[in-house]
Design an enzyme around this catalytic site. Structure first.
Site, PDB file in Angstrom:
ATOM      1  N   CYS A   1       3.460   8.506   1.345  1.00  0.00           N
ATOM      2  CA  CYS A   1       4.038   7.467   2.261  1.00  0.00           C
ATOM      3  C   CYS A   1       4.258   6.329   1.846  1.00  0.00           C
ATOM      4  O   CYS A   1       3.307   5.565   1.002  1.00  0.00           O
ATOM      5  CB  CYS A   1       2.860   7.320   3.298  1.00  0.00           C
TER       6      CYS A   1
ATOM      7  N   SER B   1       9.858   5.368  16.194  1.00  0.00           N
ATOM      8  CA  SER B   1       8.990   4.866  16.737  1.00  0.00           C
ATOM      9  C   SER B   1       9.289   4.470  18.281  1.00  0.00           C
ATOM     10  O   SER B   1       9.801   3.363  18.203  1.00  0.00           O
ATOM     11  CB  SER B   1       8.420   3.798  15.948  1.00  0.00           C
TER      12      SER B   1
ATOM     13  N   CYS C   1       0.065  -2.784  15.446  1.00  0.00           N
ATOM     14  CA  CYS C   1       0.103  -2.189  14.058  1.00  0.00           C
ATOM     15  C   CYS C   1      -0.151  -3.447  13.274  1.00  0.00           C
ATOM     16  O   CYS C   1       0.098  -4.626  13.245  1.00  0.00           O
ATOM     17  CB  CYS C   1       1.751  -1.876  13.965  1.00  0.00           C
TER      18      CYS C   1
ATOM     19  N   CYS D   1       5.052  -5.356  16.080  1.00  0.00           N
ATOM     20  CA  CYS D   1       4.549  -4.403  17.187  1.00  0.00           C
ATOM     21  C   CYS D   1       3.146  -4.478  17.236  1.00  0.00           C
ATOM     22  O   CYS D   1       2.224  -4.957  16.728  1.00  0.00           O
ATOM     23  CB  CYS D   1       4.940  -2.895  16.499  1.00  0.00           C
TER      24      CYS D   1
ATOM     25  N   CYS E   1      -1.695   5.914  10.224  1.00  0.00           N
ATOM     26  CA  CYS E   1      -0.620   5.511  10.757  1.00  0.00           C
ATOM     27  C   CYS E   1      -1.113   3.863  11.326  1.00  0.00           C
ATOM     28  O   CYS E   1      -1.835   3.950  12.330  1.00  0.00           O
ATOM     29  CB  CYS E   1      -0.086   6.082  11.891  1.00  0.00           C
TER      30      CYS E   1
ATOM     31  N   HIS F   1       7.266   4.783  21.436  1.00  0.00           N
ATOM     32  CA  HIS F   1       5.824   4.156  21.791  1.00  0.00           C
ATOM     33  C   HIS F   1       6.089   3.510  23.500  1.00  0.00           C
ATOM     34  O   HIS F   1       5.206   3.743  23.825  1.00  0.00           O
ATOM     35  CB  HIS F   1       5.717   2.951  20.952  1.00  0.00           C
TER      36      HIS F   1
ATOM     37  N   CYS G   1       5.962  -7.275   7.217  1.00  0.00           N
ATOM     38  CA  CYS G   1       6.988  -6.666   8.355  1.00  0.00           C
ATOM     39  C   CYS G   1       7.096  -7.818   9.391  1.00  0.00           C
ATOM     40  O   CYS G   1       6.339  -8.546   9.726  1.00  0.00           O
ATOM     41  CB  CYS G   1       6.433  -5.685   8.878  1.00  0.00           C
TER      42      CYS G   1
ATOM     43  N   GLU H   1       0.903  -1.251  -0.112  1.00  0.00           N
ATOM     44  CA  GLU H   1      -0.053  -0.062  -0.072  1.00  0.00           C
ATOM     45  C   GLU H   1       0.692   1.250   0.046  1.00  0.00           C
ATOM     46  O   GLU H   1       2.042   1.207   0.562  1.00  0.00           O
ATOM     47  CB  GLU H   1      -0.959  -0.042   1.271  1.00  0.00           C
TER      48      GLU H   1
HETATM   49  N1  SAH Z   1       8.405   0.407  10.565  1.00  0.00           N
HETATM   50  C1  SAH Z   1       8.792   1.679  10.932  1.00  0.00           C
HETATM   51  C2  SAH Z   1       7.901   2.373   9.647  1.00  0.00           C
HETATM   52  C3  SAH Z   1       6.418   2.525   9.907  1.00  0.00           C
HETATM   53  S1  SAH Z   1       6.013   4.057  10.241  1.00  0.00           S
HETATM   54  C4  SAH Z   1       8.476   2.369  12.216  1.00  0.00           C
HETATM   55  O1  SAH Z   1       8.198   1.460  12.990  1.00  0.00           O
HETATM   56  O2  SAH Z   1       8.895   3.373  12.225  1.00  0.00           O
HETATM   57  C5  SAH Z   1       4.373   4.004  10.855  1.00  0.00           C
HETATM   58  C6  SAH Z   1       4.123   4.515  12.375  1.00  0.00           C
HETATM   59  O3  SAH Z   1       2.632   4.244  12.648  1.00  0.00           O
HETATM   60  C7  SAH Z   1       4.969   3.944  13.139  1.00  0.00           C
HETATM   61  O4  SAH Z   1       5.349   5.180  14.065  1.00  0.00           O
HETATM   62  C8  SAH Z   1       4.095   2.879  14.068  1.00  0.00           C
HETATM   63  O5  SAH Z   1       4.636   2.750  14.999  1.00  0.00           O
HETATM   64  C9  SAH Z   1       2.990   3.675  13.950  1.00  0.00           C
HETATM   65  N2  SAH Z   1       1.677   2.759  14.303  1.00  0.00           N
HETATM   66  C10 SAH Z   1       1.761   1.585  13.722  1.00  0.00           C
HETATM   67  N3  SAH Z   1       0.441   1.006  14.447  1.00  0.00           N
HETATM   68  C11 SAH Z   1      -0.303   2.237  14.910  1.00  0.00           C
HETATM   69  C12 SAH Z   1      -1.712   2.346  15.286  1.00  0.00           C
HETATM   70  N4  SAH Z   1      -2.515   1.351  15.256  1.00  0.00           N
HETATM   71  N5  SAH Z   1      -2.194   3.724  15.415  1.00  0.00           N
HETATM   72  C13 SAH Z   1      -1.128   4.608  15.454  1.00  0.00           C
HETATM   73  N6  SAH Z   1       0.069   4.605  14.897  1.00  0.00           N
HETATM   74  C14 SAH Z   1       0.522   3.479  14.506  1.00  0.00           C
END
Ligand code: SAH
Length: 346
Positions: A109, A221, A123, A120, A340, A223, A116, A96
């Site tokens: 994006c 990221s 995600c 996480c 995201c 979190h 992946c 996507e």
């Molecule tokens: N793998 C890389 C690139 C992905 S970026 C990374 O982890 O940074 C996508 C962003 O959205 C990341 O910061 C990820 O942690 C965040 N993300 C993932 N799931 C999400 C969700 N359910 N709600 C909000 N942000 C989320």
């Protein structure tokens, strides 16, 4: 690792490699520049489109290389103008790509992997696992296709974020090659400061990226607010723990004088608490950084909840009191699952 089945996509070549190729077939090196301009500036979709290239050279290129767009399986447009594409790659892997128009910029994006590995626990992108890395050509073709789409928006494509499916720093060589093509004036010509790489925290690659001598933006990221909370949400923290990651960010900042952006998900009662604010204050002490607070976007496989608006504002204000520069990110394209963490590998 399952290697990407090889194609002879001309967009897998760096500009130097394209010049080398021209030399091997007895062509002048400026031909490389002309061909690159057709592909990266003018959006040529075939060698036949390349008007100022001689017929014999066009035929030779046709024989040696491919130049196909990704097959578009689906295109969805959100009420806020965000547009999500589902593309099929040549081996039918799907990725996507999202185009995000705002008042001041138009951002693409981009995905870097089919699936992946990092899993996480909030995600959608990791739920189906990981199949393979995208090639440089597959990465840059997404950019070129959304660049074409952006022509129907008020602003041309101006920014690139590697925040689609996959972990960019887990596909480092292809990512960097694509970034150089995006950045080069003969390539897509987008300034380095308008290119952001987001990572779940692959420390050795973060440091390597700092040494590349290209001023791209780094987003981490994070979190979690400490080691324990990050362990629960992000399995990668077992390998690259919270404190080591913050330490690597300090090194990165000192050595390369770059500001770091942290992304921090807001999950009700989990990451959006007084304890979290206190811990972040401590972790960021002395670090020049900015914190992007991302309200949790619902993913049906997880039972987290998004905090109420006033809880999020309180959390942000608490961080501000602690001297941490934090802003809440407005989710884009939520109605078409393109916000995201909602991008899926199908
Ligand atoms: N793998 C890389 C690139 C992905 S970026 C990374 O982890 O940074 C996508 C962003 O959205 C990341 O910061 C990820 O942690 C965040 N993300 C993932 N799931 C999400 C969700 N359910 N709600 C909000 N942000 C989320």
């Amino acid at each position: 690792m399952t290697p990407a089945p090889s194609t002879n996509d001309i967009r897998d070549l760096s500009l130097t490699e394209l010049q080398e190729y021209m030399a091997t077939i007895g062509e002048k090196s400026y031909r490389a520049r002309q061909v690159a301009e057709w592909i990266y500036h003018k959006g040529a979709q075939s060698f036949a489109d390349m008007g100022n290239i001689s017929k014999p050279l066009r035929e030779r290129l046709e024989k040696d290389f491919a130049l196909h767009p990704h097959k578009q399986i689906r295109k969805e447009v959100s009420a806020d103008g965000t547009t999500k594409f589902l593309f099929a790659l040549h081996d039918d892997e799907k990725v996507e790509t999202v185009l995000i128009p705002t008042k001041t910029r138009t951002t693409a994006c981009i995905s870097t992997q089919a699936g992946c590995k990092f899993g996480c626990r909030f995600c959608a992108s990791g739920i189906g696992g990981w199949n393979r890395n995208l090639s440089c050509g597959e990465i840059i073709t997404q950019v070129l296709q959304v660049k074409e789409e952006a022509k129907s928006h008020p602003r041309p494509l101006s920014h690139i974020v590697f925040m689609g499916i996959g972990e960019p720093l887990d596909n480092y060589e292809n990512l960097m090659k694509a970034i150089r093509l995006i950045n080069d004036p003969v390539g897509v010509n987008i300034g380095a400061r308008r290119i952001t790489v987001s990572t779940c925290g692959v420390i050795p690659r973060i440091l390597e990226m700092g040494r590349e001598g290209i001023q791209i933006e780094l987003a981490i990221s994070l979190h979690g607010y400490d080691n324990e909370s990050r362990n629960v949400l992000m399995p990668v923290n077992k390998k690259y723990p919270f404190n080591d990651l913050i330490e690597a960010c300090r090194t990165y900042q000192k050595s390369y004088r770059r500001q770091i952006t942290f992304e921090y998900i807001l999950i009700k009662d989990v990451t959006c608490t007084e304890q979290a604010a206190q811990a972040l204050k401590k972790a960021f002490h002395g670090l020049i950084c900015k914190l992007n607070l991302i309200p949790y976007n619902p993913v049906s496989e997880f039972d987290h909840q998004t905090p109420a608006r006033d809880e999020m504002l309180r959390f942000r204000d608490r961080l501000t009191e602690f001297g941490v520069h934090a802003t809440i990110r407005t989710p884009r394209g939520k109605d078409i699952n393109s916000a995201c963490g909602q991008l899926r590998h199908s």
